[in-house]
Design a protein around this motif. Structure first.
Motif, mmCIF file in Angstrom:
data_model
loop_
_atom_site.group_PDB
_atom_site.id
_atom_site.type_symbol
_atom_site.label_atom_id
_atom_site.label_comp_id
_atom_site.label_asym_id
_atom_site.label_seq_id
_atom_site.Cartn_x
_atom_site.Cartn_y
_atom_site.Cartn_z
ATOM 1 N N LYS A 101 0.832 -1.206 0.000
ATOM 2 C CA LYS A 101 0.000 0.000 0.000
ATOM 3 C C LYS A 101 0.867 1.257 0.000
ATOM 4 N N LYS A 102 2.006 1.186 -0.718
ATOM 5 C CA LYS A 102 2.915 2.322 -0.776
ATOM 6 C C LYS A 102 3.371 2.541 -2.207
ATOM 7 N N LEU A 103 3.352 3.798 -2.635
ATOM 8 C CA LEU A 103 3.825 4.197 -3.950
ATOM 9 C C LEU A 103 5.131 4.961 -3.761
ATOM 10 N N THR A 104 6.188 4.521 -4.442
ATOM 11 C CA THR A 104 7.490 5.178 -4.337
ATOM 12 C C THR A 104 7.837 5.794 -5.685
ATOM 13 N N LEU A 105 8.060 7.103 -5.676
ATOM 14 C CA LEU A 105 8.393 7.840 -6.891
ATOM 15 C C LEU A 105 9.852 8.279 -6.840
ATOM 16 N N THR A 106 10.600 7.956 -7.888
ATOM 17 C CA THR A 106 11.968 8.428 -8.036
ATOM 18 C C THR A 106 11.933 9.405 -9.204
ATOM 19 N N ILE A 107 11.942 10.708 -8.873
ATOM 20 C CA ILE A 107 11.697 11.700 -9.925
ATOM 21 C C ILE A 107 12.631 12.898 -9.852
ATOM 22 N N GLY A 108 13.911 12.637 -9.666
ATOM 23 C CA GLY A 108 14.887 13.702 -9.760
ATOM 24 C C GLY A 108 15.196 14.435 -8.473
ATOM 25 N N TYR A 109 14.569 14.083 -7.374
ATOM 26 C CA TYR A 109 14.932 14.686 -6.095
ATOM 27 C C TYR A 109 16.090 13.889 -5.495
ATOM 28 N N SER A 110 16.671 14.383 -4.428
ATOM 29 C CA SER A 110 17.787 13.686 -3.802
ATOM 30 C C SER A 110 17.332 12.444 -3.037
ATOM 31 N N HIS A 111 16.034 12.287 -2.910
ATOM 32 C CA HIS A 111 15.476 11.156 -2.172
ATOM 33 C C HIS A 111 14.233 10.660 -2.898
ATOM 34 N N PRO A 112 13.899 9.385 -2.782
ATOM 35 C CA PRO A 112 12.637 8.910 -3.356
ATOM 36 C C PRO A 112 11.457 9.422 -2.528
ATOM 37 N N VAL A 113 10.351 9.698 -3.198
ATOM 38 C CA VAL A 113 9.147 10.193 -2.530
ATOM 39 C C VAL A 113 8.207 9.012 -2.315
ATOM 40 N N ALA A 114 7.888 8.719 -1.050
ATOM 41 C CA ALA A 114 6.991 7.610 -0.716
ATOM 42 C C ALA A 114 5.630 8.179 -0.360
ATOM 43 N N VAL A 141 -10.435 9.208 -6.394
ATOM 44 C CA VAL A 141 -9.532 8.823 -7.476
ATOM 45 C C VAL A 141 -8.877 10.069 -8.064
ATOM 46 N N GLY A 142 -9.679 11.084 -8.355
ATOM 47 C CA GLY A 142 -9.153 12.319 -8.925
ATOM 48 C C GLY A 142 -8.232 13.057 -7.968
ATOM 49 N N GLN A 143 -8.576 13.069 -6.678
ATOM 50 C CA GLN A 143 -7.759 13.767 -5.692
ATOM 51 C C GLN A 143 -6.394 13.101 -5.532
ATOM 52 N N PHE A 144 -6.365 11.772 -5.443
ATOM 53 C CA PHE A 144 -5.081 11.088 -5.268
ATOM 54 C C PHE A 144 -4.221 11.218 -6.525
ATOM 55 N N ALA A 145 -4.852 11.150 -7.711
ATOM 56 C CA ALA A 145 -4.094 11.340 -8.951
ATOM 57 C C ALA A 145 -3.505 12.751 -8.994
ATOM 58 N N ALA A 146 -4.248 13.745 -8.516
ATOM 59 C CA ALA A 146 -3.739 15.120 -8.486
ATOM 60 C C ALA A 146 -2.587 15.261 -7.492
ATOM 61 N N GLU A 147 -2.667 14.547 -6.360
ATOM 62 C CA GLU A 147 -1.580 14.596 -5.376
ATOM 63 C C GLU A 147 -0.307 13.969 -5.937
ATOM 64 N N ILE A 148 -0.446 12.883 -6.696
ATOM 65 C CA ILE A 148 0.720 12.261 -7.329
ATOM 66 C C ILE A 148 1.321 13.236 -8.340
ATOM 67 N N ARG A 149 0.477 13.876 -9.135
ATOM 68 C CA ARG A 149 0.941 14.819 -10.154
ATOM 69 C C ARG A 149 1.643 16.024 -9.528
ATOM 70 N N MET A 150 1.179 16.465 -8.352
ATOM 71 C CA MET A 150 1.760 17.643 -7.707
ATOM 72 C C MET A 150 3.182 17.398 -7.193
ATOM 73 N N VAL A 151 3.595 16.142 -7.047
ATOM 74 C CA VAL A 151 4.952 15.854 -6.592
ATOM 75 C C VAL A 151 5.970 16.425 -7.582
ATOM 76 N N ARG A 152 5.701 16.305 -8.868
ATOM 77 C CA ARG A 152 6.570 16.884 -9.905
ATOM 78 C C ARG A 152 5.684 17.197 -11.111
ATOM 79 N N GLU A 153 5.134 18.414 -11.142
ATOM 80 C CA GLU A 153 4.272 18.817 -12.253
ATOM 81 C C GLU A 153 5.099 18.954 -13.527
ATOM 82 N N PRO A 154 4.474 18.735 -14.700
ATOM 83 C CA PRO A 154 5.244 18.840 -15.936
ATOM 84 C C PRO A 154 5.717 20.274 -16.168
ATOM 85 N N GLU A 155 6.983 20.408 -16.536
ATOM 86 C CA GLU A 155 7.512 21.748 -16.778
ATOM 87 C C GLU A 155 7.455 22.042 -18.280
#
Length: 181
Positions: A101-114, A141-155
Protein backbone atom coordinates in the motif's frame (compact mmCIF):
# COMPACT_ATOMS: atom_id res chain seq x y z
CA UNK A 1 -36.48 22.13 -14.12
CA UNK A 2 -32.75 21.56 -14.06
CA UNK A 3 -31.57 20.09 -17.34
CA UNK A 4 -29.22 17.72 -15.51
CA UNK A 5 -31.44 17.12 -12.48
CA UNK A 6 -34.48 15.93 -14.43
CA UNK A 7 -32.58 13.10 -16.15
CA UNK A 8 -33.11 9.66 -14.60
CA UNK A 9 -30.14 7.64 -13.32
CA UNK A 10 -30.23 4.12 -14.77
CA UNK A 11 -29.31 1.46 -12.21
CA UNK A 12 -26.95 -1.26 -13.38
CA UNK A 13 -27.63 -4.85 -12.34
CA UNK A 14 -26.73 -5.52 -8.73
CA UNK A 15 -26.88 -1.87 -7.65
CA UNK A 16 -29.10 -0.91 -4.71
CA UNK A 17 -29.93 2.61 -3.48
CA UNK A 18 -31.14 3.30 0.07
CA UNK A 19 -32.16 6.73 1.36
CA UNK A 20 -32.43 7.01 5.13
CA UNK A 21 -31.70 9.67 7.71
CA UNK A 22 -30.63 12.33 5.21
CA UNK A 23 -27.99 10.05 3.63
CA UNK A 24 -27.87 8.15 0.35
CA UNK A 25 -26.16 4.74 0.30
CA UNK A 26 -25.37 3.05 -3.01
CA UNK A 27 -24.25 -0.57 -2.87
CA UNK A 28 -22.89 -2.55 -5.81
CA UNK A 29 -20.33 -5.14 -6.90
CA UNK A 30 -17.34 -2.75 -6.48
CA UNK A 31 -18.28 -1.58 -2.98
CA UNK A 32 -20.52 0.80 -1.08
CA UNK A 33 -20.57 4.59 -1.29
CA UNK A 34 -22.40 6.99 1.00
CA UNK A 35 -23.19 10.68 0.56
CA UNK A 36 -25.30 13.26 2.40
CA UNK A 37 -28.60 14.04 0.68
CA UNK A 38 -28.49 17.63 -0.59
CA UNK A 39 -31.00 20.07 0.95
CA UNK A 40 -34.28 20.55 -0.94
CA UNK A 41 -33.81 17.18 -2.72
CA UNK A 42 -35.42 13.77 -2.52
CA UNK A 43 -34.73 10.52 -4.39
CA UNK A 44 -37.28 8.00 -5.66
CA UNK A 45 -36.23 4.58 -6.97
CA UNK A 46 -38.59 2.71 -9.32
CA UNK A 47 -38.42 0.56 -12.48
CA UNK A 48 -34.63 0.19 -12.44
CA UNK A 49 -33.93 3.91 -12.33
CA UNK A 50 -33.59 6.64 -9.75
CA UNK A 51 -35.02 10.15 -10.06
CA UNK A 52 -33.99 13.20 -8.07
CA UNK A 53 -36.66 15.78 -7.35
CA UNK A 54 -36.65 19.12 -5.54
CA UNK A 55 -39.21 20.80 -3.29
CA UNK A 56 -39.06 24.40 -4.55
CA UNK A 57 -37.94 26.59 -7.45
CA UNK A 58 -35.46 28.70 -5.50
CA UNK A 59 -32.05 29.21 -7.07
CA UNK A 60 -30.32 27.20 -4.32
CA UNK A 61 -32.79 24.32 -4.72
CA UNK A 62 -32.20 24.22 -8.49
CA UNK A 63 -28.43 24.11 -7.99
CA UNK A 64 -28.68 21.32 -5.40
CA UNK A 65 -31.02 19.39 -7.72
CA UNK A 66 -28.43 19.16 -10.51
CA UNK A 67 -25.59 18.53 -8.05
CA UNK A 68 -27.38 15.67 -6.29
CA UNK A 69 -28.27 13.99 -9.58
CA UNK A 70 -24.64 14.21 -10.79
CA UNK A 71 -23.32 12.85 -7.47
CA UNK A 72 -25.85 9.99 -7.57
CA UNK A 73 -24.92 9.11 -11.17
CA UNK A 74 -21.21 9.07 -10.24
CA UNK A 75 -21.93 6.85 -7.23
CA UNK A 76 -23.91 4.37 -9.36
CA UNK A 77 -21.17 4.27 -12.02
CA UNK A 78 -18.48 3.92 -9.34
CA UNK A 79 -20.01 0.90 -7.60
CA UNK A 80 -20.81 -0.83 -10.90
CA UNK A 81 -17.84 0.00 -13.20
CA UNK A 82 -15.40 2.03 -11.13
CA UNK A 83 -13.26 4.99 -12.14
CA UNK A 84 -9.68 5.11 -13.40
CA UNK A 85 -7.18 7.91 -13.91
CA UNK A 86 -3.96 7.35 -15.84
CA UNK A 87 -0.64 9.08 -15.18
CA UNK A 88 2.58 9.16 -17.22
CA UNK A 89 6.04 9.90 -15.88
CA UNK A 90 8.29 11.67 -18.39
CA UNK A 91 12.00 12.20 -17.77
CA UNK A 92 15.28 10.29 -17.84
CA UNK A 93 15.63 8.18 -14.69
CA UNK A 94 12.11 9.01 -13.48
CA UNK A 95 10.13 5.97 -12.37
CA UNK A 96 7.45 4.71 -10.02
CA UNK A 97 7.15 1.52 -8.00
CA UNK A 98 4.16 0.11 -6.11
CA UNK A 99 4.80 -2.23 -3.19
CA UNK A 100 1.86 -3.16 -0.98
CA UNK A 101 0.00 0.00 0.00
CA UNK A 102 2.92 2.32 -0.78
CA UNK A 103 3.83 4.20 -3.95
CA UNK A 104 7.49 5.18 -4.34
CA UNK A 105 8.39 7.84 -6.89
CA UNK A 106 11.97 8.43 -8.04
CA UNK A 107 11.70 11.70 -9.92
CA UNK A 108 14.89 13.70 -9.76
CA UNK A 109 14.93 14.69 -6.09
CA UNK A 110 17.79 13.69 -3.80
CA UNK A 111 15.48 11.16 -2.17
CA UNK A 112 12.64 8.91 -3.36
CA UNK A 113 9.15 10.19 -2.53
CA UNK A 114 6.99 7.61 -0.72
CA UNK A 115 3.21 8.07 -0.70
CA UNK A 116 0.76 5.85 1.20
CA UNK A 117 -2.09 4.63 -1.02
CA UNK A 118 -5.55 5.26 0.50
CA UNK A 119 -7.38 2.13 1.66
CA UNK A 120 -10.23 2.26 -0.86
CA UNK A 121 -8.02 2.98 -3.89
CA UNK A 122 -5.75 0.78 -6.00
CA UNK A 123 -2.64 1.97 -7.84
CA UNK A 124 -1.31 -0.22 -10.65
CA UNK A 125 2.13 0.33 -12.17
CA UNK A 126 1.65 -0.81 -15.78
CA UNK A 127 5.33 -0.03 -16.36
CA UNK A 128 7.93 2.07 -14.56
CA UNK A 129 6.54 5.20 -16.22
CA UNK A 130 2.78 4.50 -16.38
CA UNK A 131 0.45 4.49 -13.38
CA UNK A 132 -3.26 3.76 -13.11
CA UNK A 133 -5.31 4.93 -10.11
CA UNK A 134 -8.53 2.90 -9.68
CA UNK A 135 -11.43 3.15 -7.26
CA UNK A 136 -15.18 3.43 -6.82
CA UNK A 137 -15.24 7.04 -5.56
CA UNK A 138 -14.61 9.48 -8.41
CA UNK A 139 -13.60 12.30 -6.07
CA UNK A 140 -10.98 10.22 -4.24
CA UNK A 141 -9.53 8.82 -7.48
CA UNK A 142 -9.15 12.32 -8.93
CA UNK A 143 -7.76 13.77 -5.69
CA UNK A 144 -5.08 11.09 -5.27
CA UNK A 145 -4.09 11.34 -8.95
CA UNK A 146 -3.74 15.12 -8.49
CA UNK A 147 -1.58 14.60 -5.38
CA UNK A 148 0.72 12.26 -7.33
CA UNK A 149 0.94 14.82 -10.15
CA UNK A 150 1.76 17.64 -7.71
CA UNK A 151 4.95 15.85 -6.59
CA UNK A 152 6.57 16.88 -9.90
CA UNK A 153 4.27 18.82 -12.25
CA UNK A 154 5.24 18.84 -15.94
CA UNK A 155 7.51 21.75 -16.78
CA UNK A 156 7.05 23.66 -20.05
CA UNK A 157 10.63 23.62 -21.43
CA UNK A 158 11.54 19.93 -21.61
CA UNK A 159 8.13 18.49 -20.67
CA UNK A 160 9.57 16.48 -17.78
CA UNK A 161 7.37 15.54 -14.84
CA UNK A 162 4.19 13.63 -14.02
CA UNK A 163 1.20 14.23 -16.27
CA UNK A 164 -2.23 12.73 -16.91
CA UNK A 165 -2.35 10.39 -19.90
CA UNK A 166 -4.76 12.69 -21.74
CA UNK A 167 -2.94 15.91 -20.76
CA UNK A 168 -1.20 18.04 -23.37
CA UNK A 169 1.74 20.05 -22.02
CA UNK A 170 2.25 23.34 -23.83
CA UNK A 171 5.93 23.65 -24.59
CA UNK A 172 7.87 26.92 -24.51
CA UNK A 173 10.89 27.85 -26.59
CA UNK A 174 14.04 28.24 -24.50
CA UNK A 175 16.87 30.74 -24.86
CA UNK A 176 18.28 31.13 -28.36
CA UNK A 177 21.94 31.87 -27.57
CA UNK A 178 22.42 34.85 -29.87
CA UNK A 179 25.51 36.93 -29.22
CA UNK A 180 25.20 40.62 -28.42
CA UNK A 181 27.36 42.77 -30.43
Amino acid sequence: MSRIGKLPVKLASGVEIKVEGGRVRVKGPKGTLEEALAPHCSIEVANGEARVSRDSDEKRAKAMHGLMRALLANMVKGVSQGFTRGLEIVGIGYRAEVSGKKLTLTIGYSHPVAMPIPADLEVIAESQTKLLVKGANKQKVGQFAAEIRMVREPEPYKGKGIRYTDEVVRRKVGKTGTSGG
